[in-house]
Structures are given as structure tokens and as C-alpha cells.
Design an enzyme around this catalytic site. Structure first.
Site, PDB file in Angstrom:
ATOM      1  NE  ARG A 238      -4.293  -1.283   0.187  1.00 51.41           N
ATOM      2  CZ  ARG A 238      -4.393  -2.347  -0.621  1.00 51.41           C
ATOM      3  NH1 ARG A 238      -3.428  -2.649  -1.462  1.00 51.41           N
ATOM      4  NH2 ARG A 238      -5.472  -3.105  -0.599  1.00 51.41           N
ATOM      5  CD  GLU A 267      -2.963   3.258  -5.218  1.00 50.86           C
ATOM      6  OE1 GLU A 267      -1.754   3.047  -5.044  1.00 50.86           O
ATOM      7  OE2 GLU A 267      -3.796   2.373  -5.471  1.00 50.86           O
ATOM      8  CG  HIS A 285      -3.064  -0.728  -6.843  1.00 54.88           C
ATOM      9  ND1 HIS A 285      -3.473  -0.091  -5.709  1.00 54.88           N
ATOM     10  CD2 HIS A 285      -3.100  -2.053  -6.535  1.00 54.88           C
ATOM     11  CE1 HIS A 285      -3.761  -0.967  -4.760  1.00 54.88           C
ATOM     12  NE2 HIS A 285      -3.534  -2.178  -5.252  1.00 54.88           N
TER      13      HIS A 285
HETATM   14  C1  8YV Z   1      -6.744  -4.682  -5.908  1.00 54.51           C
HETATM   15  C2  8YV Z   1      -5.180  -4.973  -3.897  1.00 54.51           C
HETATM   16  O1  8YV Z   1      -6.548  -4.623  -7.265  1.00 54.51           O
HETATM   17  O2  8YV Z   1      -6.148  -6.994  -3.191  1.00 54.51           O
HETATM   18  C3  8YV Z   1      -5.636  -5.938  -2.856  1.00 54.51           C
HETATM   19  O3  8YV Z   1      -5.481  -5.629  -1.662  1.00 54.51           O
HETATM   20  O4  8YV Z   1      -4.530  -4.032  -3.605  1.00 54.51           O
HETATM   21  C4  8YV Z   1      -5.462  -5.196  -5.347  1.00 54.51           C
HETATM   22  O5  8YV Z   1      -5.408  -6.557  -5.644  1.00 54.51           O
HETATM   23  C5  8YV Z   1      -7.308  -3.371  -5.509  1.00 54.51           C
HETATM   24  O6  8YV Z   1      -7.068  -3.009  -4.222  1.00 54.51           O
HETATM   25  C6  8YV Z   1      -8.795  -3.399  -5.810  1.00 54.51           C
HETATM   26  O7  8YV Z   1      -9.638  -3.185  -4.737  1.00 54.51           O
END
Ligand code: 8YV
Length: 331
Positions: A238, A267, A285
Site C-alpha cells: 500500500r 493514488e 496498482h
Molecule cells: C486490488 C489490492 O486490485 O487486493 C488488494 O489488496 O490491492 C489489489 O489486488 C485493488 O485493491 C482493488 O480493490
């Protein structure tokens, strides 16, 4: 009457159709970004939400949604959800673990390799028409094979990254809130060290820890100063885990060799300083973004929502709950 749900972001149309067989669905296929008051307006009177990590669902929002029964995140990370507040309000919360582990680990390696071997930087240079001759020192990178891989956060994704490191003959060090069982450490060939030791010894440091108040800016100026000037840093977790301004400064001053980032503080805005340093690989991401994995995540989030709202073959038993105590209370 079908239960009413809101799907906060665009998703695969066939998954939306599946949800429509069970629910009265309000969708957002146009992917309009939603401020919290607009989110509450769209959620009013709805029992469920298929959410994304960009949707902050906290106690103040929950208090305005008395009919809400289930929040199903299409992500393994759930720092956007106030799970204790959801639990207190009797609302089931779910995420999508496991399904994205391997694709995310693959991407971690893509970023690590691209960062260490300057793949995007050299491609931009080539596309700009600057390649006129072979030179012994053209885009010299950092070796990966035989070097030390540091993993901060040794959950499912960290372990999948470690398994892949065996093929590169690497020494694997990790730091985590809790130490793994000795048998798992042995299987992975990974050694537990303090965070300071990890920072000092890693040639390539991979961040795969969950974001929380505790891990906010876990990598800032002080931590970057402890790393080797030849080291690379990859953040798959993150944005808030890395202090982006401090990282840009460290890269510019060559305090570390290079970085690969898939996630950013704030982001989809990217800190402008990160855009001006050459020794960085930036991706939007996409670590979990393969057709099969994103489809799997969407279907798992849908399965969770259907079951959490008492429908389908697993009524009352969503596959991946974050607060099973709410289900136990309901039963
Ligand atoms: C997602 C992610 O694409 O799963 C997670 O925690 O960060 C990613 O796989 C994104 O957060 C969609 O909600």
C-alpha cells in the site's frame, strides 16, 4: 423482493449479471469516483455493497446506513474498512484472500527484475532514439541471482515471493509482526531478522505488509538511510507504507540504487518528485491484474455477498469472512 446492493466500481459484466440474478443492483459501470457523501447517497436503503479498496467505509458512514448487512471488498487488503465498527454494527465484512496470491507474487518479481536491471529506464532511452552504439557500461544494473532478498511482511504473498526466490539461489531474510513456524521457515529457506537487520542486509527489499496506523511510513528517510546504496526497494503493498517524498529524495541522492512501486500515497495521484527520478519503475496498482485473477476476485467477492445476504448454495456462510463472529451471532 430481492435484496438491494451497490457495486461501487466497474466490474466484469458477466459477474454483474450473476449478481443481478440474486439482487436489485445499482452499478457504477461508468466508474465515477465517489466522495463519501455520494457513496452514502447511493448506498441509502441497500443491504449490501461490493466495495473496492478506494471506498473508505468507516464508523461515520456506517452510522448513516442502518440497513447495511454486508460489505464485500474485492481485494485482499481491507485498510479501507473499519472492521471493528462493522462488527459492532452487526455487518459482515469479507475480502478476497488466496485467489490473488500467486499473480501478485509473479508481479512482485516482474517489478524487482525490472527495477534491478533497469528495464523501463533503458526502454525509454531506446524509444527516444538515443541508442547509437554498444557500450560496456550501458545501463549497468544490480544482480539478483545469489543476492539477499529481504521481505517485510511474510503473509501469503510474502511467502509466495520467497518460494520463487529459490530459483534465483538467493539468501532470504524476512521480518514480520510474528515469526513463522520453524517448519515453514525451513521450507522457504527464510531466516527471521529484526527490521533493522533486514534494512541493512537486503540487496533487494520487497514490501508486502498490510497497511495500518502502525505500518504508516514504515519506510521513511531514517529507514532508507539504513539500506545499502546498491539496494533496490519494491512496494507491492500500500502507498502509505512508504514516505514517497523521502523515497524520491533517497533515489535522487543515490542513497539506494533503485525502486519499483505499484502503489502510491494518495493514488491515483503520484507524488511529482517520483515522476522526475530516473531510477524508478512505476506501475498503476496492477499486481493482481491478470484476467484470471481479477475475474476470480470479482467472483469471490460476489460469492461472499450472495452468501452473506443469506442467498445461494452457501447462504449464511460467506467463504472468506473478516469478522466470522457476526455470522456466529446471526446463526
Ligand atoms: C486490488 C489490492 O486490485 O487486493 C488488494 O489488496 O490491492 C489489489 O489486488 C485493488 O485493491 C482493488 O480493490
Amino acid at each position: 423482493m430481492k435484496p438491494r446492493i451497490f457495486v461501487t466500481r466497474a466490474i466484469f459484466p458477466d459477474v454483474l449479471d450473476r449478481l443481478r440474478t440474486h439482487f436489485d443492483v445499482l452499478d457504477n459501470q461508468e466508474d465515477t469516483p465517489l466522495a463519501s457523501d455520494e457513496f452514502v447517497r447511493r448506498m441509502a436503503g441497500r443491504q449490501g455493497v461490493l466495495s473496492n479498496t478506494s471506498d473508505r467505509i468507516d464508523a461515520a458512514i456506517i452510522a448513516q446506513l442502518p440497513e447495511l448487512k454486508a460489505v464485500c471488498n474485492m481485494a485482499v487488503g481491507y485498510n479501507n474498512l473499519d472492521v471493528p465498527a462493522l462488527t459492532a454494527a452487526g455487518i459482515v465484512a469479507t475480502n478476497t484472500p488466496d485467489i490473488l496470491t500467486e499473480s501478485t507474487a509473479d508481479f512482485g518479481w516482474a517489478l524487482l527484475m525490472a527495477t534491478a536491471r533497469r528495464v523501463t529506464e533503458s526502454e525509454h532511452w531506446l524509444r527516444a532514439g538515443k541508442w547509437s552504439k554498444w557500450s560496456y557500461d550501458l545501463f549497468l544494473g544490480a544482480d539478483v541471482h545469489g543476492r539477499t532478498l529481504g521481505i517485510l511482511g511474510m503473509g501469503r504473498i510474502g511467502q509466495a515471493i520467497a518460494r520463487r526466490a529459490a530459483g534465483f539461489g538467493m539468501t532470504i531474510l524476512y521480518h514480520n509482526r510474528s515469526r513463522l513456524d520453524a517448519a515453514i521457515e525451513q521450507q522457504l529457506g527464510a531466516r527471521y531478522v529484526s527490521k533493522a537487520e533486514l534494512l541493512q542486509q537486503a540487496d533487494h527489499l520487497m514490501l508486502v505488509l498490510p497497511y495500518s496506523a502502525e505500518s504508516h511510513h514504515a519506510i521513511g528517510a531514517a529507514e532508507l538511510a539504513q539500506m545499502k546504496p546498491t539496494a533496490t526497494l519494491v512496494n507491492l503493498a500500500r502507498g502509505g507504507i512508504v514516505d514517497d517524498a523521502a523515497l524520491a529524495a533517497a533515489l535522487r541522492e543515490r542513497k539506494i540504487f533503485a525502486a519499483g512501486l505499484d502503489v502510491f500515497e494518495g493514488e491515483p495521484q503520484v507524488h511529482p518528485d517520483l515522476l522526475t527520478v530516473p531510477n524508478i519503475v512505476l506501475t498503476p496498482h496492477i499486481a493482481s491484474a491478470t484476467e484470471a485473477t481479477r475475474r476470480g476476485m470479482a467472483n469471490l467477492a460476489a460469492d461472499n455477498l450472495i452468501a452473506a445476504l443469506g442467498l445461494g448454495p452457501h447462504a449464511g456462510k460467506p467463504p472468506t469472512p473478516l469478522n466470522p463472529e457476526v455470522l456466529e451471532r446471526r446463526a
